[in-house]
Enzyme design. Structure first.
Site, PDB file in Angstrom:
ATOM      1  N   HIS A  58       0.823  -1.223   0.000  1.00 28.54           N
ATOM      2  CA  HIS A  58       0.000   0.000   0.000  1.00 28.54           C
ATOM      3  C   HIS A  58       0.854   1.268   0.000  1.00 28.54           C
ATOM      4  O   HIS A  58       0.510   2.253   0.665  1.00 28.54           O
ATOM      5  CB  HIS A  58      -0.961   0.012   1.197  1.00 28.54           C
ATOM      6  CG  HIS A  58      -1.978  -1.085   1.157  1.00 28.54           C
ATOM      7  ND1 HIS A  58      -3.155  -0.995   0.452  1.00 28.54           N
ATOM      8  CD2 HIS A  58      -1.980  -2.317   1.726  1.00 28.54           C
ATOM      9  CE1 HIS A  58      -3.848  -2.124   0.593  1.00 28.54           C
ATOM     10  NE2 HIS A  58      -3.152  -2.945   1.349  1.00 28.54           N
ATOM     11  N   ASN A 131     -10.393  -3.127   2.176  1.00 29.41           N
ATOM     12  CA  ASN A 131     -10.035  -3.095   0.759  1.00 29.41           C
ATOM     13  C   ASN A 131     -11.292  -2.820  -0.057  1.00 29.41           C
ATOM     14  O   ASN A 131     -12.406  -2.845   0.473  1.00 29.41           O
ATOM     15  CB  ASN A 131      -9.461  -4.455   0.329  1.00 29.41           C
ATOM     16  CG  ASN A 131      -7.984  -4.587   0.662  1.00 29.41           C
ATOM     17  OD1 ASN A 131      -7.254  -3.605   0.759  1.00 29.41           O
ATOM     18  ND2 ASN A 131      -7.542  -5.817   0.835  1.00 29.41           N
TER      19      ASN A 131
END
Ligand code: NDP
Length: 504
Positions: A58, A131
């Site tokens: 990320h 997510n």
């Protein structure tokens, strides 16, 4: 460009006025440079240390501030104070990201998108770190570092490598549901504003009486789902690799605030007990028909960061940041994340990262006996006691903040997943019942454009998994890859071990 500095005069880091910021101090007009030019030394020394470690996953992301507003009464399910009243608003900071790419990688890669929200509640910070997909590739954290390595660069060529990617996934059949979502058009959301966010994990909510419920969070985009085809994504990468970062920043700057409706799936422990699959398994969704999502709130983002590094790069979310009324479930992936996120922030930002304003608990002061460490930037507990128990009026634990107890039993062992053959049911349903013919065409095309880069034996092994989800799905991928469909079918009927041996 804005500035929040009050003084106009240029100073050193220690506030001393700087007389000249264009010419280094030298012996004579042509140098050499003098060691006594402390302003130059300080400037270079700080520059040399500007970069902090990149997030291992990320790394590329965008963030914004805003609020969450409760729109339905959920007090019978949870005593979380920020959810205690319809109309109640709580300040939030959210960050969206891709997963595998580096900090400078393109926003339009096919990848899950991170969807992390920090709620600054009166009981301390609550982080929901989800997510844009309701499921995940693996269900045991032991596999996580390996899985991520396969999404990164080849140790020798430093290139992304389809063999690594598909070799691991074809040997990890529980990934097939997430792979089917990732290679559908939802695998490249048009922007961060046009995607949903899911907790993916099951969490526990508990009320004042200590009754608990299993829950899953679904943030549904109010902007509507929009995706990029692989051709559109390729063009976008060339035109503007930062398009999603730009999109959300520009939308907020012009007052077009993105929002999401929070819907919850809620399950009683009794419903969970005899359910047809393990409701803690992150590779599965809870069918809407059995557990209809209930609208309970709205997330609105209406504030751009003033400084990207301060607020977005240093933002540190952790699933371990839970507040009374919300607890973790025994989901094995979640259990590992409770450790790993905090641990990685300690590495990336240091032991006092919780003091960085974006991470600091805004509505509940930190009161404990943790002391000192690098970059403790406040008085660090002042002159108060630094141990517990004490009789000097130091902060004391509050029994009402304790999670309700729950039963566990069983043998300590390395237990494999015990519901055989159910990895293929939900991806099959998605392919057959949810996707349109156009979605299926795009799915197959997206898979083939990537899987075609892997060795043939790996293509065969992976295509057998598609076949197991749905025969038409497997055959279409096989045909486009020019694989022998009979061979694919034969592999599909083998055990995972035999299939791995046959495609070695
Ligand atoms: P439903 O028909 O009630 O739900 C299907 C859901 O699939 C939709 O609500 C939508 O989720 C989502 N969806 C639509 N198109 C796609 C796509 N191209 N890729 C991924 N998801 C898509 O059936 P079920 O609840 O029984 O689920 C059937 C299948 O749908 C599941 O096996 C799963 O693969 C998928 N799904 C289910 C979700 C759930 O929580 N039950 C959530 C997301 C996907 P949304 O409303 O969240 O946009």
């Amino acid at each position: 460009m804005g500035s929040d500095r009050k003084q106009k005069g240029l100073t050193t880091a220690f506030g001393v006025p700087v007389g000249d910021d264009q010419n280094s101090e030298t012996a004579g007009a042509r140098g050499p440079v003098l060691l006594q030019d402390v302003h130059l030394l300080e400037k270079l020394g700080h520059f040399d240390r500007e970069r902090i470690p990149e997030r291992v996953v990320h790394a590329k992301g965008a963030g914004a501030g805003g609020y969450f507003e409760v729109t339905a009464d959920v007090t019978r399910y949870t005593k979380a104070k920020f959810l205690s009243k319809v109309g109640k608003k709580t300040e939030v900071f959210a960050r969206f990201s891709t997963v595998g790419g580096e900090k400078g990688s393109a926003d339009s890669e096919r990848d899950p998108r991170g969807f992390a929200v920090k709620f600054y509640t009166e009981d301390g910070n609550y982080d929901l770190v989800g997510n844009n997909t309701p499921v995940f590739f693996i269900r045991d954290p032991m596999k996580f570092p390996d899985f991520i390595h396969t999404q990164k660069r080849n140790p020798s060529s430093n290139l992304k490598n389809p063999d690594m990617f598909w070799d691991f996934l074809s040997l990890t059949p529980e990934s097939i549901h997430q792979i089917t979502i990732l290679f559908s058009d939802r695998g490249i959301p048009a922007t961060y504003r046009n995607m949903n966010g899911y907790s993916s994990h099951t969490y526990k909510w508990y009320n004042e009486k200590g009754d608990y419920y299993w829950v899953q969070y679904h943030f549904k985009t109010d902007q509507g789902i929009e995706n990029l085809t692989r051709e559109e994504a390729a063009a976008t990468r060339g035109r503007d690799p930062d398009h999603a970062t730009r999109d959300i920043y520009d939308a907020i700057a012009r007052g077009d605030y993105p929002s999401w409706t929070l819907e919850m799936q809620i399950m009683t422990p009794e419903q969970a007990k005899d359910y047809r699959f393990d409701i803690l398994d992150i590779t599965k969704v809870w069918p809407h028909a059995d557990f209809p999502p209930v609208k309970i709130g709205k997330l609105v983002l209406n504030r751009n960061p003033v400084n990207y590094f301060a607020e977005v790069e240093q933002a540190a979310f952790s699933p371990s940041n839970l507040v009374p009324g919300i607890a973790a479930s025994p989901d094995k992936m979640l259990q590992a994340r409770l450790f790993s996120y905090h641990d990685t922030h300690l590495h990336r930002l240091g032991p006092n990262y919780h003091l960085i304003p974006v991470n600091a608990s805004k509505n509940a002061p930190e009161q404990n006996y943790q002391r000192d460490g690098f970059m403790r930037t406040d008085s660090g507990g002042g002159g108060g006691p630094n141990y517990w128990p004490n009789s000097f009026d130091g902060p004391s634990p509050d029994i009402s903040a304790k999670d309700p107890s729950f039963d566990v039993s069983g043998k300590a062992d390395r237990h494999p997943y015990s519901y055989p053959n159910d990895d293929f049911v939900q991806p099959g349903n998605l392919y057959r019942d949810v996707m349109t013919e156009r979605d299926r065409e795009n799915l197959v095309g997206n898979i083939v454009s990537h899987l075609s880069g892997a060795q043939k034996r790996i293509q065969l092994r992976q295509t057998a998994l598609f076949f197991k989800a749905d025969a038409d799905y497997g055959r279409r991928v096989a045909n486009e890859l020019e694989l022998d469909t009979g061979e694919v079918e034969r592999l599909a009927h083998m055990s995972q071990e035999d299939r791995a041996k046959a495609t070695k």
